[in-house]
Design an enzyme around this catalytic site. Sequence first.
Site, PDB file in Angstrom:
ATOM      1  CE  LYS A  36      -4.162   1.756   0.363  1.00  0.00           C
ATOM      2  NZ  LYS A  36      -4.950   1.866  -0.849  1.00  0.00           N
ATOM      3  CG  ASP A  75      -6.449  -0.437  -2.604  1.00  0.00           C
ATOM      4  OD1 ASP A  75      -5.315  -0.744  -3.029  1.00  0.00           O
ATOM      5  OD2 ASP A  75      -6.904   0.710  -2.674  1.00  0.00           O
ATOM      6  CG  ASP A 135      -3.204 -12.232   9.381  1.00  0.00           C
ATOM      7  OD1 ASP A 135      -3.440 -13.435   9.177  1.00  0.00           O
ATOM      8  OD2 ASP A 135      -3.564 -11.638  10.406  1.00  0.00           O
TER       9      ASP A 135
END
Length: 418
Positions: free
Chosen positions: A226, A280, A304
């Site tokens: 990100k 995302d 995760d």
Amino acid sequence: MPYDKLRPPDDGEAITVKDDRLVVPDRPIITWIEGDGTGQDIWKAARPVLDTAVELAYNGTRKIVWFEIFAGEKAMATYGELLPKDTFQAIQDFIVSIKGPLTTPIGTGFRSLNVTLRQRLDLYACVRPVKWIEGSPSPIKNPEKLNAIVFREATEDVYSGIEWEMGSPEAQKFLRWLRDQMGIVLGDDTAIGVKPISEYGSKRLVRKAIRYALDQGIPSVTLMHKGNIMKFTEGAFAKWGYEVATQEFRDFVVTEQEVTEKFGGKVPPGRILIKDRLADNMFQQILTRTDEYQIIATMNLNGDYISDALAGMVGGLGMAPGANMGDFVALFEATHGSAPKYAGKDMVNPTSLILSGVMMLRYIGWKEAADLIEKGISRTVQQKRVTYDLARQMGVEPIKCSEFGYAICENMRALVPA
Ligand code: NAD
């Protein structure tokens, strides 16, 4: 390797490392941790599957010599502590281990036993392959397109445990420092967490992922991050990842940008494609362009999340295996938790542990046994002989955890006639 309470078996030999390779005897000692809660159930089903596969694949010339070591509740009963020194020592000494789930103790000072094992043993890569097994239920239309492996960095990121509660003296001190030294003013009611991402930690993870792709002939590695928002942590991870790829593996890789600019949009034969995706977008892409992703290398928290999302696409956590890996030491594990409400009921799905065993067999080079188990599971699922979690989704009557294990053994025997 002196131990306090452990006694290694005499009828096997330790796996060793020579010239950067594992040396695996025909009777390797493999350490195992039962785990808490449903650990007892899944082990009872999984171990016969692993033993039967090895026996069938090698006609009795190879055998795993199991050596039980302790963590969690069983360790508490034997040692009076949850993670005894013996356990760390044995995992290091015997190199290859496999474990069931461990309950995270409340109020003991352990953030999580699993995180502690990974950090103390420097098992920096949490590797999670996700592949659909024919016959299993899936919420997506084309689950056969999914064949991905997540390489999740396991020692850094917000998992490092550097965080302070709102109002604590440490948080107040940190807030004062931010204000006085950095000119950043935050409210007194702010809790603080720190996200460390290092060049060393990022590069060794990406290096391991690319090496794996090279060894296994896997066509792409995607760096998931990100970095548009967290420029100096997640953005740097992607930058360092590209550096590893282009500086250390130059003749074997090509970046997406190079493909567009120099190769007319086509990956040159024999090269691994290195690309990156914002986290995302990655979640969207695995649903809409599933077969474009093979290895996903990422940091701890992204890893995760994406691992569980992928597991959900192939039938749930009960179907997804995993391993915590250092340079050589590897601790294979069921990826789900201890599911305490099902403990001792012989109900849950042992496939995650069995498939972790499959990964382990591949890691030690016992490919034939690994292949046999995968075929055995697939036949069993196609016969609709499944535990409650899959049965519910498939609209069939469930069988017990142990019965599922026996059914896999039966199917493997049928595949290898005497
Ligand atoms: P969990 O994974 O134990 O269970 C959540 C739900 O998932 C269960 O109620 C069950 O419905 C389902 N489930 C889990 N394993 C299954 C299986 N093998 N077959 C079928 N269904 C299965 O998660 P939780 O309840 O959040 O955590 C319980 C404990 O496990 C906690 O202490 C947690 O910290 C710990 N935990 C350990 C690990 C690990 O050891 N790697 C991972 C996650 C959670």
